[in-house]
Write an enzyme that holds these catalytic residues in place. Structure first.
Site, PDB file in Angstrom:
ATOM      1  N   ASP A  48      -0.224   2.431   1.707  1.00  0.00           N
ATOM      2  CA  ASP A  48       0.665   2.015   1.741  1.00  0.00           C
ATOM      3  C   ASP A  48       0.909   2.120   0.150  1.00  0.00           C
ATOM      4  O   ASP A  48       1.764   2.878   0.307  1.00  0.00           O
ATOM      5  CB  ASP A  48       0.790   0.576   2.796  1.00  0.00           C
ATOM      6  CG  ASP A  48       2.652  -0.160   1.994  1.00  0.00           C
ATOM      7  OD1 ASP A  48       3.652   0.295   2.266  1.00  0.00           O
ATOM      8  OD2 ASP A  48       2.377  -0.827   1.146  1.00  0.00           O
ATOM      9  N   GLU A 119       0.050   5.656   7.435  1.00  0.00           N
ATOM     10  CA  GLU A 119      -0.514   5.382   5.767  1.00  0.00           C
ATOM     11  C   GLU A 119      -2.111   5.195   6.205  1.00  0.00           C
ATOM     12  O   GLU A 119      -2.563   5.376   5.132  1.00  0.00           O
ATOM     13  CB  GLU A 119       0.045   4.213   6.027  1.00  0.00           C
ATOM     14  CG  GLU A 119       1.754   4.072   5.796  1.00  0.00           C
ATOM     15  CD  GLU A 119       2.683   2.656   5.367  1.00  0.00           C
ATOM     16  OE1 GLU A 119       3.083   2.808   4.889  1.00  0.00           O
ATOM     17  OE2 GLU A 119       1.337   1.696   5.850  1.00  0.00           O
TER      18      GLU A 119
END
Length: 223
Positions: A48, A119
């Site tokens: 992320d 992610e």
């Protein structure tokens, strides 16, 4: 014995991932429903941040817009829906490691799971290649979205709300400061203000349209 099947290893490499530690990539594709201890959650946390910095760096270098509009674009680029769309495009669903219940519940097509795994894969790429290699992969996989109009068509009120949050300002406040004309042809004037930044106002046939236009004008002036 390989930590992943040969088809998955081939797919990862063909997609641009630098696979050396096969256990790392197995973890990136493993959902908690499998009951295994090593799942993608920690890698998702890392990925992320990688995605956020890689997209921010690209936008800073290639988009001359003001900070508010850059934040608006980045929010769209790193959203769960966008991550899931990229995951589908490169073929992630076929390689997910899910438990029976998650599989039966449609986990292979879940935006939440696909976005998280996308992610996690970026996190694994960072572990293997560092930021330069992972950013290059983000720029390639997100290339059309970065070069296109992603995040530019957001509703002005949403864009202003996100801008205020990104700038650590109070939420925008809307107020009706004028109403003219008969009910069938009324005109509303709305003012929007953000504390310690400024204000803008607009007039339209409905309160909703006036708020929308006021938010757009505010972003043009201050965003």
């Amino acid at each position: 014995m390989s930590a992943l099947g040969q088809a998955t290893l081939d797919w990862l490499r063909e997609s641009g991932f630098a696979v050396r530690d096969e256990a790392l990539w197995r973890r990136a594709l493993t959902h908690g429903s499998t009951g295994e201890r090593d799942t993608y959650e920690r890698l998702e946390f890392l990925g992320d941040r990688v995605l956020g910095l890689a997209t921010a760096a690209w936008l800073y270098a290639h988009d001359g817009a003001a900070e508010g509009r850059l934040s608006q674009r980045q929010n769209a680029l790193v959203s769960r829906e966008t991550c899931a769309a990229v995951a589908r495009r490169i073929g992630v669903p076929a390689h997910l490691r899910l438990g029976t219940q998650a599989r039966d519940d449609g986990g292979r097509d879940s935006d939440n799971i696909l976005g998280d795994v996308m992610e996690a894969l970026l996190g694994a790429q960072f572990v293997e290649e560092g930021f330069e290699g992972s950013a290059a992969l983000v720029h390639r996989l997100w290339g059309e979205l970065l070069a296109g109009a992603a995040g530019q068509g957001k509703h002005p009120k949403s864009a202003l709300q996100e801008w205020a949050a990104a700038a650590r300002r109070r939420p925008p406040e809307y107020s009706v400061i004028g109403r003219e004309g008969p009910d069938h042809a009324a005109r509303f004037t709305v003012r929007v203000a953000v504390h310690n930044v400024g204000e803008a106002q607009a007039t339209a046939p409905s309160k909703q349209e006036a708020e929308k236009e006021a938010a757009r004008l505010f972003m043009e002036k201050y965003g």
